[in-house]
Design an enzyme around this catalytic site. Structure first.
Site, PDB file in Angstrom:
ATOM      1  N   ASP A  50       0.856  -1.197   0.000  1.00  0.00           N
ATOM      2  CA  ASP A  50       0.000   0.000   0.000  1.00  0.00           C
ATOM      3  C   ASP A  50       0.886   1.238   0.000  1.00  0.00           C
ATOM      4  OD1 ASP A  50      -1.961   1.599   2.642  1.00  0.00           O
ATOM      5  OD2 ASP A  50      -1.828   2.015   0.479  1.00  0.00           O
ATOM      6  N   ASP A  74      -3.982   3.933   2.725  1.00  0.00           N
ATOM      7  CA  ASP A  74      -5.429   3.702   2.928  1.00  0.00           C
ATOM      8  C   ASP A  74      -5.687   2.269   3.391  1.00  0.00           C
ATOM      9  OD1 ASP A  74      -6.565   3.156  -0.557  1.00  0.00           O
ATOM     10  OD2 ASP A  74      -5.031   2.153   0.674  1.00  0.00           O
ATOM     11  N   ASP A 114      -1.888  -1.231  -3.726  1.00  0.00           N
ATOM     12  CA  ASP A 114      -2.192  -0.487  -4.951  1.00  0.00           C
ATOM     13  C   ASP A 114      -1.043  -0.608  -5.943  1.00  0.00           C
ATOM     14  OD1 ASP A 114      -1.782   2.169  -2.670  1.00  0.00           O
ATOM     15  OD2 ASP A 114      -0.217   1.390  -3.993  1.00  0.00           O
ATOM     16  N   ASP A 167      -5.382 -10.531 -15.328  1.00  0.00           N
ATOM     17  CA  ASP A 167      -6.433 -11.478 -14.974  1.00  0.00           C
ATOM     18  C   ASP A 167      -7.672 -11.134 -15.799  1.00  0.00           C
ATOM     19  OD1 ASP A 167      -6.717 -13.034 -11.796  1.00  0.00           O
ATOM     20  OD2 ASP A 167      -7.993 -13.362 -13.537  1.00  0.00           O
ATOM     21  N   ASP A 209     -10.014 -16.334 -15.838  1.00  0.00           N
ATOM     22  CA  ASP A 209     -10.794 -16.753 -14.680  1.00  0.00           C
ATOM     23  C   ASP A 209     -11.932 -17.697 -15.097  1.00  0.00           C
ATOM     24  OD1 ASP A 209     -11.251 -16.115 -11.780  1.00  0.00           O
ATOM     25  OD2 ASP A 209     -13.216 -15.604 -12.550  1.00  0.00           O
ATOM     26  N   GLU A 232      -7.883 -20.744 -16.038  1.00  0.00           N
ATOM     27  CA  GLU A 232      -8.229 -21.328 -14.748  1.00  0.00           C
ATOM     28  C   GLU A 232      -9.454 -22.187 -15.000  1.00  0.00           C
ATOM     29  OE1 GLU A 232     -10.610 -19.473 -11.995  1.00  0.00           O
ATOM     30  OE2 GLU A 232      -9.681 -20.345 -10.232  1.00  0.00           O
ATOM     31  N   HIS A 245      -4.534 -16.992  -4.650  1.00  0.00           N
ATOM     32  CA  HIS A 245      -5.350 -16.184  -3.738  1.00  0.00           C
ATOM     33  C   HIS A 245      -6.593 -16.930  -3.268  1.00  0.00           C
ATOM     34  CE1 HIS A 245      -7.027 -15.881  -7.693  1.00  0.00           C
ATOM     35  NE2 HIS A 245      -8.134 -15.396  -7.177  1.00  0.00           N
ATOM     36  N   ASP A 246      -6.809 -18.138  -3.810  1.00  0.00           N
ATOM     37  CA  ASP A 246      -7.987 -18.946  -3.416  1.00  0.00           C
ATOM     38  C   ASP A 246      -7.615 -20.126  -2.536  1.00  0.00           C
ATOM     39  OD1 ASP A 246      -9.421 -18.724  -6.751  1.00  0.00           O
ATOM     40  OD2 ASP A 246      -9.698 -17.421  -5.017  1.00  0.00           O
TER      41      ASP A 246
HETATM   42  O1  TEU Z   1     -12.060 -18.943  -8.745  1.00  0.00           O
HETATM   43  C1  TEU Z   1     -12.811 -19.994  -9.325  1.00  0.00           C
HETATM   44  C2  TEU Z   1     -13.050 -21.046  -8.355  1.00  0.00           C
HETATM   45  O2  TEU Z   1     -13.251 -22.191  -8.688  1.00  0.00           O
HETATM   46  C3  TEU Z   1     -13.094 -20.644  -6.955  1.00  0.00           C
HETATM   47  O3  TEU Z   1     -14.397 -20.922  -6.561  1.00  0.00           O
HETATM   48  C4  TEU Z   1     -12.067 -21.413  -6.195  1.00  0.00           C
HETATM   49  O4  TEU Z   1     -11.786 -22.630  -6.799  1.00  0.00           O
HETATM   50  C5  TEU Z   1     -12.633 -21.711  -4.861  1.00  0.00           C
HETATM   51  O5  TEU Z   1     -12.789 -20.463  -4.262  1.00  0.00           O
HETATM   52  C6  TEU Z   1     -11.702 -22.610  -4.069  1.00  0.00           C
HETATM   53  O6  TEU Z   1     -12.436 -22.983  -2.921  1.00  0.00           O
HETATM   54  C7  TEU Z   1     -11.968 -17.797  -9.580  1.00  0.00           C
HETATM   55  C8  TEU Z   1     -11.124 -16.769  -8.845  1.00  0.00           C
HETATM   56  O7  TEU Z   1      -9.802 -17.278  -8.670  1.00  0.00           O
HETATM   57  C9  TEU Z   1     -11.794 -16.496  -7.523  1.00  0.00           C
HETATM   58  O8  TEU Z   1     -10.999 -15.630  -6.715  1.00  0.00           O
HETATM   59  C10 TEU Z   1     -13.144 -15.865  -7.795  1.00  0.00           C
HETATM   60  O9  TEU Z   1     -13.825 -15.707  -6.565  1.00  0.00           O
HETATM   61  C11 TEU Z   1     -13.984 -16.763  -8.724  1.00  0.00           C
HETATM   62  O10 TEU Z   1     -13.257 -17.286  -9.828  1.00  0.00           O
HETATM   63  C12 TEU Z   1     -15.117 -15.943  -9.333  1.00  0.00           C
HETATM   64  O11 TEU Z   1     -14.559 -14.999 -10.211  1.00  0.00           O
END
Ligand code: TEU
Length: 589
Positions: free
Chosen positions: A35, A39, A43, A112, A220, A287, A360-361
């Site tokens: 950041d 804030d 960013d 993305d 995505d 993805e 990030h997931d």
């Molecule tokens: O994620 C797709 C997806 O399958 C997610 O549901 C992920 O596998 C799940 O959260 C795991 O438990 C993509 C993006 O990476 C995610 O951040 C978004 O929330 C989602 O699509 C919708 O755009």
């Protein structure tokens, strides 16, 4: 860069043009990276200020999670303007400066691309929902209530599909008297890819970004864009979910749908085929939740001109219990090894793998499959990196993975912000589960484990912000941070840097044929890569010491020890290797 033999039928690219076969990608989740204005949200200028750090790791590409205009219902995966930067993250001028900064350091930028759905605040959707006669009505999936039902009543939805983020995939729109489809949150309506005008608008937008200097796209949930719509426009119900749920599993009707290859091929020729910007060879990674190996072979076969690689999810599910990700089981290593080997063998000479543990997931892999205790965290993080990065494919490093960052596993739902986690909590508690039960499932796997701010140093808020961070910093930051890691030659950071160097230097890492050794061993992950040279990777994936025989490997074990987590480890004795907890070694002959 040396000319490379390619072990697959390369499409019409000259030697060396498939630059991504030797590349390593670093994923930046912008709101949690750095950041610059206090804030509390990361960013673009924060990223610009850290480009030398990213370059020092040796990566070739930065994949930037969405920075487009968005109401942030799903942290930017709900886009309301594809052609502008959300003020949260900065301006288009900042993005241009980031692209220039990456290119000046010999790195590329992958954006993305979220085009299975938009935000419900995108002008396209606003026009579409305005009336049944809107010219954009057919840009989204609108359907009347189920026959004989009143709109808005439970069970009146056009299909029984359960969403990724809990509840129905249909939202009732009283004003226009129909439901709209949203596989994810209600604020993420699905685009109708059957409509050629939608596809043209997406390809135009992609070219606009390529012309601006972008070098590729992470797409995505791109395998969800083709739905199994019947000739009469209806969509089929899914098989009922287990238990008392009124929903069904719609995934067979929207995953890898009937026109997916057609759409991807059309996109390839419209945008990805190069020539979009002075012949730039772009990287495309899809993805693809639910993709099978056969489908991935098809999508990544260069001769089919679709995508370069995909993120598969099978290995991310080997520890899922009956309730899926929310009921994790202890990892059974042979299951993980078998899945990874199947994908290595299945795509060899046919397509291309992406290689990842984190994004990030996903929860932090050192907590999920390593050992994040103070005694073993560093060695296990290094060893997890070793066994991943020396497979065939393009490795993806998620921000903080190179530091061995760990899960936070908070125990109060109030600490979480992820829409998937919060929707799951609400639906589970409403269904009668106790807070304790649900939180026991959320702690180890919530996506927020990956989204705590990047830990830069041991100053307040880990140097991420001078303000109050949007999500709490992991309290481990005084011990786990970039400043300490860069200064420590034995850190996870420098181990990842050495792994990346091996990929840049050795053809066997890029092209060597993969062979899994000791498939049933429950502690050791060992494999070879064979080309003109032989690479042997042997790793103790446990917190106990182990001695193991590797029949037939005495020759390579007598070769060069390229990389080890334990420099004082006992040398191999013929084909026998003794490994300390979480010790891994890489030999070359
Ligand atoms: O994620 C797709 C997806 O399958 C997610 O549901 C992920 O596998 C799940 O959260 C795991 O438990 C993509 C993006 O990476 C995610 O951040 C978004 O929330 C989602 O699509 C919708 O755009």
């Amino acid at each position: 860069m040396t000319a490379r033999s390619t072990s697959v039928t390369a499409r019409a690219l000259g030697p060396g043009q498939e630059w991504w076969r030797r590349a390593v990608v670093y994923q930046v989740y912008p709101r949690s990276f750095a950041d610059s204005d206090g804030d509390g949200v990361g960013d673009l200028r924060g990223i610009i200020g850290r480009l030398d750090y990213i370059a020092a790791l040796g990566v070739d590409v930065v994949w930037l999670s969405p920075i487009y205009r968005s109401p942030q219902a799903d942290n930017g995966y709900d886009i309301s303007d594809y052609h502008d930067v959300d003020p949260t993250f900065g301006t288009l001028a900042d993005l241009d400066e980031l692209i220039a900064g990456l290119h000046a350091r010999g790195m590329r930028l992958v954006m993305d691309l979220v085009v299975n759905h938009t935000s419900d605040e995108h002008p396209w959707f606003a026009e579409s929902r305005a009336s049944k006669d809107s010219p954009r009505r057919d840009w989204y999936w609108w359907r009347p209530p189920r026959p004989g039902c009143r709109g808005g009543e439970p069970g009146a939805e056009p299909t029984n599909w359960h969403g990724f983020f809990s509840g129905s995939t249909w939202e009732w729109d009283e004003a226009s008297g129909e439901y709209y489809l949203h596989l994810f949150d209600r604020k993420q309506p699905d685009l109708n890819w059957e409509n050629p005008a939608v596809r043209r608008a997406v390809y135009d937008m992609m070219r606009w970004w390529v012309d601006r200097g972008v070098d590729g796209f992470r797409m995505d949930v791109i395998n969800l864009i083709s739905k199994a719509v019947r000739p009469d426009g209806s969509l089929p119900d899914g098989a009922p979910l287990p238990g008392p749920s009124r929903y069904g599993d719609g995934s067979p009707h929207y995953t890898n749908g009937p026109r997916l290859d057609e759409f991807l091929h059309e996109m390839h020729d419209a945008v990805l085929a190069g020539g979009a910007r002075d012949g730039a060879v772009l990287l495309s990674v899809g993805e693809t939740p639910g993709v099978t190996l056969d489908q991935a072979r098809s999508i990544t076969d260069p001769a089919r001109r679709e995508l370069d690689m995909v993120f598969q999810f099978e290995h991310m599910g080997v520890d899922h219990g009956p309730g899926g990700k929310w009921q994790l089981r202890p990892l059974h290593l042979p299951d993980l090894k078998a899945n990874l080997a199947r994908w290595q063998e299945g795509l060899a000479g046919a397509g291309w793998n992406s290689l990842y543990w984190n994004n990030h997931d996903q929860p932090r892999v050192v907590s999920r499959w390593g050992d994040d205790s103070p005694e073993h965290r560093v060695a296990s993080a290094k060893t997890l990196g070793t066994v991943l990065h020396l497979q065939q494919g393009t490795p993806y490093v998620y921000q903080g993975e190179e530091l061995g960052m760990t899960n936070v596993s908070w125990s109060q739902i109030e600490d979480y912000q992820d829409v998937e986690t919060l929707n799951y909590y609400r639906e589970s508690v409403a269904g009668g589960a106790s807070d304790g039960e649900v939180m026991a499932g959320i702690g180890p796997v919530s996506r927020d484990n990956a989204r705590t701010p990047m830990q830069w140093d041991d100053s307040p808020q880990a140097g991420f912000t001078t303000g109050t961070p949007w999500l709490s910093v992991n309290p481990a930051y005084p011990q786990i941070n970039a400043a300490a890691a860069v200064a420590d030659p034995d850190s996870v950071f420098h181990h990842y840097r050495r792994l990346i160097e091996l990929r840049h230097r050795l053809d066997v890492v890029v092209d060597g044929r993969f062979e899994l050794l000791l498939p049933e061993h429950e502690q050791v992950f060992a494999y070879t890569r064979r080309a003109a040279q032989t690479l042997l990777v042997v790793a103790n994936m446990s917190s106990e010491p182990v001695a193991v025989d590797l029949p037939g490997q005495a020759g390579v074990l007598a070769g060069e020890l390229l990389l080890t987590t334990h420099p004082d480890g006992a040398p191999a004795d013929g084909d026998r290797v003794r490994l300390a907890p979480w010790e891994s070694r890489v030999y070359l002959a």
